[in-house]
Write a protein that holds these residues in place. Structure first.
Motif, PDB file in Angstrom:
ATOM      1  N   PRO A  68     -55.101 -20.181  11.580  1.00 26.45           N
ATOM      2  CA  PRO A  68     -56.255 -19.101  10.934  1.00 26.45           C
ATOM      3  C   PRO A  68     -57.172 -20.486  11.664  1.00 26.45           C
ATOM      4  O   PRO A  68     -56.869 -21.308  11.957  1.00 26.45           O
ATOM      5  CB  PRO A  68     -56.322 -19.338   9.372  1.00 26.45           C
ATOM      6  CG  PRO A  68     -54.867 -19.931   8.818  1.00 26.45           C
ATOM      7  CD  PRO A  68     -54.550 -20.262  10.036  1.00 26.45           C
ATOM      8  N   TYR A  69     -58.656 -20.139  11.787  1.00 23.46           N
ATOM      9  CA  TYR A  69     -59.816 -21.263  11.860  1.00 23.46           C
ATOM     10  C   TYR A  69     -60.114 -21.990  10.265  1.00 23.46           C
ATOM     11  O   TYR A  69     -60.502 -21.226   9.635  1.00 23.46           O
ATOM     12  CB  TYR A  69     -60.965 -20.823  12.780  1.00 23.46           C
ATOM     13  CG  TYR A  69     -61.738 -21.549  12.831  1.00 23.46           C
ATOM     14  CD1 TYR A  69     -62.444 -22.226  13.862  1.00 23.46           C
ATOM     15  CD2 TYR A  69     -63.180 -20.766  11.690  1.00 23.46           C
ATOM     16  CE1 TYR A  69     -63.095 -23.053  13.958  1.00 23.46           C
ATOM     17  CE2 TYR A  69     -63.918 -22.332  11.662  1.00 23.46           C
ATOM     18  CZ  TYR A  69     -64.284 -23.112  12.623  1.00 23.46           C
ATOM     19  OH  TYR A  69     -65.551 -24.191  13.060  1.00 23.46           O
ATOM     20  N   ASP A  70     -59.999 -22.722  10.597  1.00 23.62           N
ATOM     21  CA  ASP A  70     -60.533 -23.691   9.672  1.00 23.62           C
ATOM     22  C   ASP A  70     -61.224 -25.014   9.003  1.00 23.62           C
ATOM     23  O   ASP A  70     -60.337 -26.059   9.657  1.00 23.62           O
ATOM     24  CB  ASP A  70     -59.311 -24.005   8.656  1.00 23.62           C
ATOM     25  CG  ASP A  70     -59.824 -24.539   7.049  1.00 23.62           C
ATOM     26  OD1 ASP A  70     -60.971 -25.275   7.184  1.00 23.62           O
ATOM     27  OD2 ASP A  70     -58.538 -24.910   6.018  1.00 23.62           O
ATOM     28  N   PRO A  71     -62.544 -25.163   9.576  1.00 22.29           N
ATOM     29  CA  PRO A  71     -63.082 -26.878   9.621  1.00 22.29           C
ATOM     30  C   PRO A  71     -62.569 -27.698   9.031  1.00 22.29           C
ATOM     31  O   PRO A  71     -62.963 -28.355   9.439  1.00 22.29           O
ATOM     32  CB  PRO A  71     -64.775 -26.323   9.635  1.00 22.29           C
ATOM     33  CG  PRO A  71     -64.742 -25.122   8.853  1.00 22.29           C
ATOM     34  CD  PRO A  71     -63.291 -24.344   9.171  1.00 22.29           C
ATOM     35  N   SER A  72     -62.234 -27.597   7.791  1.00 17.86           N
ATOM     36  CA  SER A  72     -61.106 -28.951   7.094  1.00 17.86           C
ATOM     37  C   SER A  72     -60.208 -28.764   7.129  1.00 17.86           C
ATOM     38  O   SER A  72     -59.808 -29.253   6.153  1.00 17.86           O
ATOM     39  CB  SER A  72     -62.196 -28.349   5.394  1.00 17.86           C
ATOM     40  OG  SER A  72     -63.226 -28.652   5.742  1.00 17.86           O
ATOM     41  N   GLY A  73     -59.210 -28.267   8.065  1.00 14.32           N
ATOM     42  CA  GLY A  73     -58.317 -28.274   8.186  1.00 14.32           C
ATOM     43  C   GLY A  73     -57.080 -28.318   9.149  1.00 14.32           C
ATOM     44  O   GLY A  73     -57.887 -29.253  10.448  1.00 14.32           O
ATOM     45  N   GLU A  74     -56.171 -27.669   9.630  1.00 19.20           N
ATOM     46  CA  GLU A  74     -55.412 -28.207  10.878  1.00 19.20           C
ATOM     47  C   GLU A  74     -55.703 -27.559  12.043  1.00 19.20           C
ATOM     48  O   GLU A  74     -56.689 -26.269  11.642  1.00 19.20           O
ATOM     49  CB  GLU A  74     -53.845 -27.858  11.273  1.00 19.20           C
ATOM     50  CG  GLU A  74     -53.121 -28.609   9.689  1.00 19.20           C
ATOM     51  CD  GLU A  74     -52.775 -30.188  10.234  1.00 19.20           C
ATOM     52  OE1 GLU A  74     -53.440 -30.578  11.205  1.00 19.20           O
ATOM     53  OE2 GLU A  74     -52.297 -30.552   9.413  1.00 19.20           O
ATOM     54  N   GLU A  75     -56.229 -27.849  13.958  1.00 14.72           N
ATOM     55  CA  GLU A  75     -55.882 -27.576  14.511  1.00 14.72           C
ATOM     56  C   GLU A  75     -56.094 -26.299  14.813  1.00 14.72           C
ATOM     57  O   GLU A  75     -54.572 -26.221  15.135  1.00 14.72           O
ATOM     58  CB  GLU A  75     -56.801 -28.300  15.251  1.00 14.72           C
ATOM     59  CG  GLU A  75     -57.199 -27.799  17.186  1.00 14.72           C
ATOM     60  CD  GLU A  75     -58.761 -26.900  16.718  1.00 14.72           C
ATOM     61  OE1 GLU A  75     -57.857 -25.402  17.462  1.00 14.72           O
ATOM     62  OE2 GLU A  75     -59.548 -27.480  15.707  1.00 14.72           O
ATOM     63  N   SER A  76     -56.141 -25.097  14.998  1.00  9.69           N
ATOM     64  CA  SER A  76     -55.787 -23.598  15.035  1.00  9.69           C
ATOM     65  C   SER A  76     -54.791 -23.441  16.636  1.00  9.69           C
ATOM     66  O   SER A  76     -53.825 -23.268  16.343  1.00  9.69           O
ATOM     67  CB  SER A  76     -56.529 -22.405  14.853  1.00  9.69           C
ATOM     68  OG  SER A  76     -57.223 -22.648  15.809  1.00  9.69           O
ATOM     69  N   TRP A  77     -55.694 -24.510  17.513  1.00 14.74           N
ATOM     70  CA  TRP A  77     -55.176 -24.420  19.007  1.00 14.74           C
ATOM     71  C   TRP A  77     -53.426 -24.394  19.088  1.00 14.74           C
ATOM     72  O   TRP A  77     -52.798 -24.787  19.780  1.00 14.74           O
ATOM     73  CB  TRP A  77     -56.040 -24.874  19.504  1.00 14.74           C
ATOM     74  CG  TRP A  77     -56.917 -22.939  19.951  1.00 14.74           C
ATOM     75  CD1 TRP A  77     -58.581 -23.823  19.564  1.00 14.74           C
ATOM     76  CD2 TRP A  77     -56.568 -22.861  21.087  1.00 14.74           C
ATOM     77  NE1 TRP A  77     -59.150 -22.173  20.424  1.00 14.74           N
ATOM     78  CE2 TRP A  77     -58.314 -21.454  21.463  1.00 14.74           C
ATOM     79  CE3 TRP A  77     -55.657 -22.299  22.072  1.00 14.74           C
ATOM     80  CZ2 TRP A  77     -58.095 -21.168  22.627  1.00 14.74           C
ATOM     81  CZ3 TRP A  77     -55.873 -21.074  22.793  1.00 14.74           C
ATOM     82  CH2 TRP A  77     -57.360 -20.894  22.433  1.00 14.74           C
ATOM     83  N   VAL A  78     -53.756 -26.399  18.544  1.00 12.16           N
ATOM     84  CA  VAL A  78     -52.617 -27.251  18.577  1.00 12.16           C
ATOM     85  C   VAL A  78     -51.562 -26.512  17.793  1.00 12.16           C
ATOM     86  O   VAL A  78     -50.127 -26.545  17.244  1.00 12.16           O
ATOM     87  CB  VAL A  78     -53.069 -28.837  17.387  1.00 12.16           C
ATOM     88  CG1 VAL A  78     -51.589 -29.027  17.457  1.00 12.16           C
ATOM     89  CG2 VAL A  78     -54.043 -29.069  18.486  1.00 12.16           C
ATOM     90  N   VAL A  79     -51.853 -25.877  16.276  1.00 15.67           N
ATOM     91  CA  VAL A  79     -50.509 -25.183  15.528  1.00 15.67           C
ATOM     92  C   VAL A  79     -50.200 -24.421  15.908  1.00 15.67           C
ATOM     93  O   VAL A  79     -48.570 -24.434  16.071  1.00 15.67           O
ATOM     94  CB  VAL A  79     -51.308 -24.599  13.996  1.00 15.67           C
ATOM     95  CG1 VAL A  79     -50.419 -23.381  13.185  1.00 15.67           C
ATOM     96  CG2 VAL A  79     -51.603 -25.634  13.291  1.00 15.67           C
ATOM     97  N   ALA A  80     -51.358 -22.927  16.971  1.00 17.67           N
ATOM     98  CA  ALA A  80     -50.734 -22.078  17.565  1.00 17.67           C
ATOM     99  C   ALA A  80     -49.219 -22.483  18.459  1.00 17.67           C
ATOM    100  O   ALA A  80     -48.460 -21.791  19.078  1.00 17.67           O
ATOM    101  CB  ALA A  80     -51.391 -21.219  18.282  1.00 17.67           C
TER     102      ALA A  80
END
Length: 366
Positions: A68-80
């Protein structure tokens, strides 16, 4: 076959309601050292715990995961990207905002990830976002213009993509041109190793008229959430508008779940979380938010994004999931993620989709 996705955590994981009290993933409080704590430096880092969630998803048999996109969390592109590298079969949807970058850049990144993963990358475009988040990212597009920009974004991304292989040709594109209010492309189009790949499956979300219209034109999958007014009207509208354009869109329902061997066990879990979230006891009884058919409208008070989800025994939850009309699959989530994924894989998914997830069901349809 019913599709099942699992939404990954973006700010760590754990058993507590408050994310700052959870210790998995490096977002919460540090683990308290005890006499049994190994103080030697090791190789396990915060991201390894998220990797274990991804591994649990693959083992549980869900069809895909969503970063998921989360401005205060892990970057979604890196996680994916990490999820695609770690898995062999699961599809991986990356959620991102159109203001992330140009559609050509997003498409180029995705072409590389499709090469890496054998075509398992999917997109979930987040059109609506919190106004403060948009301002913090320098994004001035608001209101209906967000959907107009998303329309152009997806048009351009598909325009520069070539499903058939195109031979390399220096620095030139393949002649794709686009002039819009938000993007301009001259001689765009991918060649060589960036061509001949499947375009990511596009997931869109939202129950608004603008969201449904955008999905009818561009979406491959639309994710709905349960509301007090239901979802069936939006589903029918989407189907009609997609048909007008000669298209069809698969429909998923996003639901948090708490499922256990018995209904009492499931409610015991809810009540423990409720007491933690409302220690003063002034917020009333958690069961007052119970709805018909195992539905409960208090998940947002336990830190989930949407209020309505399912609580009950595995049989109760499976029965309710199977009862949703005009729905092709589900995006589920639950905390702690590793444990809930294993519960879903072992006790729930085959009850909802016996034809696709049991040997007897597959033989019957052979």
């Amino acid at each position: 076959m019913t599709d099942f996705y699992w939404e990954l955590p973006s700010r760590g994981d754990g058993r507590r309601v408050a994310s700052e009290l959870n210790t998995r993933g490096g977002f919460g409080a540090d683990r308290r050292a005890t006499v049994a704590t190994d103080l030697r430096p090791g190789k396990l880092g915060p991201f390894d715990e998220l990797a274990q969630v991804i591994h649990a998803a693959e083992l549980s048999g869900v069809d895909g995961v969503i970063a998921p996109y989360d401005p205060s969390g892990e970057e979604s592109w890196v996680v994916a990207a990490a999820a695609l590298r770690q898995t062999r079969h699961a599809r991986v949807a990356v959620e991102f905002h159109p203001a992330f970058g140009t559609p050509v850049y997003a498409a180029k990144m995705s072409a590389t990830l499709q090469r890496l993963s054998g075509g398992r990358l999917e997109w979930r475009l987040k059109v609506e976002t919190d106004p403060a988040d948009a301002r913090a990212r320098g994004d001035r597009v608001t209101g209906r213009d967000r959907y107009a920009r998303a329309d152009e974004f997806l048009t351009v991304a598909r325009g520069v993509w070539n499903d058939s292989e195109v031979l390399p040709g220096g620095f030139g594109g393949t002649g794709y041109e686009f002039a819009g209010n938000h993007y301009d492309v001259i001689d765009g189009g991918f060649r060589g190793i960036l061509s001949g790949l499947p375009f990511p499956v596009v997931h869109l979300t939202g129950n608004s008229d603008e969201a449904v219209t955008l999905s009818a034109k561009h979406g491959d999958v639309h994710q709905f959430v349960l509301t007090d007014t239901g979802y069936e009207t939006s589903v029918r509208t989407l189907a009609d508008r997609a048909l007008e354009q000669g298209r069809s869109v698969r429909k998923l329902l996003r639901l948090p779940i708490i499922a256990r061997e018995t209904t009492d066990e499931a409610w015991a879990r809810v009540e423990r979380l409720w007491r933690e979230a409302h220690p003063d006891g002034v917020s009333g009884d958690s069961r007052a938010l119970a709805r018909e058919n195992s539905q409960w409208s208090g998940f947002d008070r336990l830190g989930y994004d949407q209020p309505i989800g399912l609580i009950g025994s595995y049989e109760d939850v499976a029965r309710e999931l199977s009862s949703f009309r005009h729905i092709d699959g589900f995006v589920l989530t639950g905390r702690p993620h590793i444990e809930e994924l294993h519960r879903a894989g072992e006790h729930l998914l085959h009850l909802v989709d016996p034809a696709g997830r049991t040997l007897a069901g597959q033989e019957a349809h052979a």
